[in-house]
Design an enzyme around this catalytic site. Structure first.
Site, PDB file in Angstrom:
ATOM      1  N   LYS A   1      27.238 -11.001   7.609  1.00  0.00           N
ATOM      2  CA  LYS A   1      25.900 -11.573   7.761  1.00  0.00           C
ATOM      3  C   LYS A   1      25.684 -12.585   6.643  1.00  0.00           C
ATOM      4  CE  LYS A   1      21.060 -10.044   8.248  1.00  0.00           C
ATOM      5  NZ  LYS A   1      20.168  -8.851   8.321  1.00  0.00           N
TER       6      LYS A   1
ATOM      7  N   SER B   1      17.261  -3.818  11.203  1.00  0.00           N
ATOM      8  CA  SER B   1      18.042  -5.034  11.467  1.00  0.00           C
ATOM      9  C   SER B   1      19.515  -4.831  11.768  1.00  0.00           C
ATOM     10  CB  SER B   1      17.915  -6.006  10.300  1.00  0.00           C
ATOM     11  OG  SER B   1      16.726  -6.728  10.442  1.00  0.00           O
TER      12      SER B   1
ATOM     13  N   SER C   1      17.368  -8.451  12.495  1.00  0.00           N
ATOM     14  CA  SER C   1      17.726  -9.771  12.038  1.00  0.00           C
ATOM     15  C   SER C   1      19.235 -10.046  12.016  1.00  0.00           C
ATOM     16  CB  SER C   1      17.169 -10.013  10.625  1.00  0.00           C
ATOM     17  OG  SER C   1      17.758  -9.115   9.701  1.00  0.00           O
TER      18      SER C   1
HETATM   19  N1  GLN Z   1      12.484  -6.621  12.144  1.00  0.00           N
HETATM   20  C1  GLN Z   1      12.060  -6.128  10.869  1.00  0.00           C
HETATM   21  C2  GLN Z   1      11.410  -7.259  10.117  1.00  0.00           C
HETATM   22  O1  GLN Z   1      11.194  -8.249  10.686  1.00  0.00           O
HETATM   23  C3  GLN Z   1      13.219  -5.571  10.110  1.00  0.00           C
HETATM   24  C4  GLN Z   1      14.089  -6.603   9.520  1.00  0.00           C
HETATM   25  C5  GLN Z   1      15.250  -6.038   8.765  1.00  0.00           C
HETATM   26  O2  GLN Z   1      15.612  -4.862   8.919  1.00  0.00           O
HETATM   27  N2  GLN Z   1      15.809  -6.854   7.917  1.00  0.00           N
HETATM   28  O3  GLN Z   1      11.098  -7.174   8.958  1.00  0.00           O
END
Ligand code: GLN
Length: 494
Positions: free
Chosen positions: A79, A178, A154
């Site tokens: 990532k 994410s 994400s």
């Molecule tokens: N979707 C969640 C957010 O927008 C989690 C994101 C993540 O785990 N980095 O913060």
């Protein structure tokens, strides 16, 4: 061209050691697939220009010294919030579009030390804020099961890289879901380890008390091996436990018969899509047929998870992202009449709308007079959520839940309504708030052929047990790959 050069880490090790293929051939296989499919999928932002060179060096070294780690020569994707020297770390943000790290993340160091090869860096929501990868400043990543749908986020790029056979495994990060949510949307396994299992050194910080790095893979055994490899203290992240990561292997090797698994009533009621519920029913039947016992549990405060998360995570993000000021890192605005304007213009130009929204929310939550009302209260409810999990784990070994309320949604469906986007993490967020390990394993596809994820949450340090449960399901469901990407040259979908 076949989907994967080998079907597991063990098969890779065997083929490599028996000379069935060279490391260079295996890397070229993935680079070729990236070249053919990445233009339409958008999983990778950067491909490592040095991958083939490194593969050749490893092939040469192997000729002299054949006994090597299973990861020796193994290709992985990262990532784009994990630092790897020689490649940019953009976090899919204009702010860091040209940023090059001077150090490796600890997880990257450990991969490289074992001989792994970084294939490239994968797309994500900007600074890991989002659930669809639509917040990337670098463009979208498509779901390989249906390009009209999002891959989740994400870590969307890391999930798609594995699902589409553009990498055999990848790493992502999970602050509120994410890793698990994109894994569920793409039909692969994703594990968020216990908070403190994996060093966050060299992971660009979003919400430091919640962030964890974890793997994407097709199999539980592969996820286990990668997690063990990257876990354990490094002296650079003081939150990492000194527990021996090898305990995960011991737990993984134990049986599952007689385990009791709790089903939180709060997670299986209103708001859960019927197709997901039906898929999870079938998953439960598989586990039950293996002697695993299910019983209801209560997690009454979990419903406040989203509220708590959007106070704690945004507060930490506002503080963590204050370092992007045009002076120390990344972008510097060209219109700078004075120092204040340098800060303001840099941040205005560098951050996308969701990141700005989070910084505003977090700054507000921490501002004088509001801290007790918002941040402190969020911490109190977080403590309640933790206690309820503790109580549940007196009654059951693990908890079973959906990963997501719905199958992957369409591009644009939720971008205009941040709240509905935030709600896609309703089932994943509480594990982060409680610091617990959790995974999403591929369950049976929906009637329209879309992936569905089964989430398992365990007490701290129970990754091995979670993966053992996932393996039981994996054997029943089988490995499903997106047909369009693999059927072209006579390849079957399965
Ligand atoms: N979707 C969640 C957010 O927008 C989690 C994101 C993540 O785990 N980095 O913060």
């Amino acid at each position: 061209m076949s989907a994967s050069f080998f079907s597991s880490l063990e098969e890779f090790r065997k083929g490599r050691d028996e000379g069935a293929f060279s490391i260079e051939e295996s890397v070229r296989h993935y680079l070729d697939r990236i070249e053919s499919h990445n233009p339409s999928l958008g999983a990778y932002l950067t491909v490592n220009p040095n991958a083939v060179n490194r593969a050749r060096q490893l092939d040469n070294r192997k000729a002299r010294n054949p006994a090597q780690s299973p990861f020796y020569g193994y290709p992985v994707a990262l990532k784009d919030n994990l630092h790897a020297i020689g490649l940019p770390t953009t976090c899919s943000s204009a702010m860091l579009a040209n940023f090059r790290p001077v150090e490796n993340a600890t997880v990257v160091d450990r991969l490289l030390k074992a001989g792994a090869i970084v294939l490239g860096k994968t797309n994500m929501d900007e600074f890991a804020m989002g659930s669809s990868t639509e917040n990337s400043a670098m463009g979208p990543t498509k779901n390989p099961w249906d390009p009209a749908r999002v891959p989740g986020g994400s870590s969307g790029g890391s999930a798609v890289a594995v699902a589409a056979g553009l990498a055999p495994m990848s790493l992502g990060s999970d602050t509120g879901g994410s890793i698990r949510q994109p894994a569920a949307f793409c039909g692969v396994l994703g594990l968020k380890p216990t908070y403190g299992r994996v060093s966050r050194y060299g992971l660009v910080a979003f919400s430091s008390s919640l962030d964890q790095i974890g793997p994407f893979s097709f199999s539980a055994a592969d996820a286990l091996a990668l997690t063990v490899l990257v876990s354990g203290p490094d002296g650079k992240d003081m939150t990492v436990s000194s527990r021996d990561p090898v305990e995960m292997e011991r737990d993984f090797a134990m049986g599952t018969r007689g385990l009791t698994v709790g089903m939180p009533e709060e997670f299986f009621g209103e708001g859960l899509d019927g197709a997901i519920a039906a898929s999870l029913e079938r998953a439960r039947a598989v586990w039950e047929s293996e002697g695993i016992v299910f019983k209801p549990v209560r997690l009454p405060s979990a419903k406040y998870g989203i509220n708590v998360y959007y106070l704690i995570a945004t507060s930490e993000a506002a503080s963590n992202l204050s370092r992007y000021d045009g002076v120390r890192y990344g972008l510097r605005s060209l219109s700078v009449p004075d120092l204040k304007a340098l800060y303001e213009n840099t941040r205005r130009e560098g951050f996308g709308p969701e990141v700005k929204r989070r910084i505003l929310l977090g700054t507000f939550a921490l501002s004088a007079g509001y801290q007790d009302q918002y941040y402190r209260r969020a911490q109190q409810v977080q403590a309640l959520i933790r206690e309820e999990f503790d109580r549940a784990f007196h009654e059951v070994d693990l908890i079973f839940a959906p990963t997501t309320p719905t199958p992957p949604f369409r591009f644009g469906e939720k971008v205009a309504d941040p709240l509905s986007m935030y709600l896609s993490d309703i089932y994943t967020i509480s594990a982060n708030l409680a610091g617990l390990p959790a995974l999403s394993a591929p369950s049976y596809p929906t009637p329209s052929g879309l992936p569905a994820g089964a989430q398992l949450i365990g007490p701290a340090w129970s990754e091995g047990k979670l993966l053992r449960m996932a393996q039981v399901l994996e054997r029943a469901v089988g490995t499903k790959r997106p047909p369009d990407l693999f059927s072209k040259k006579g390849e079957t979908a399965a």
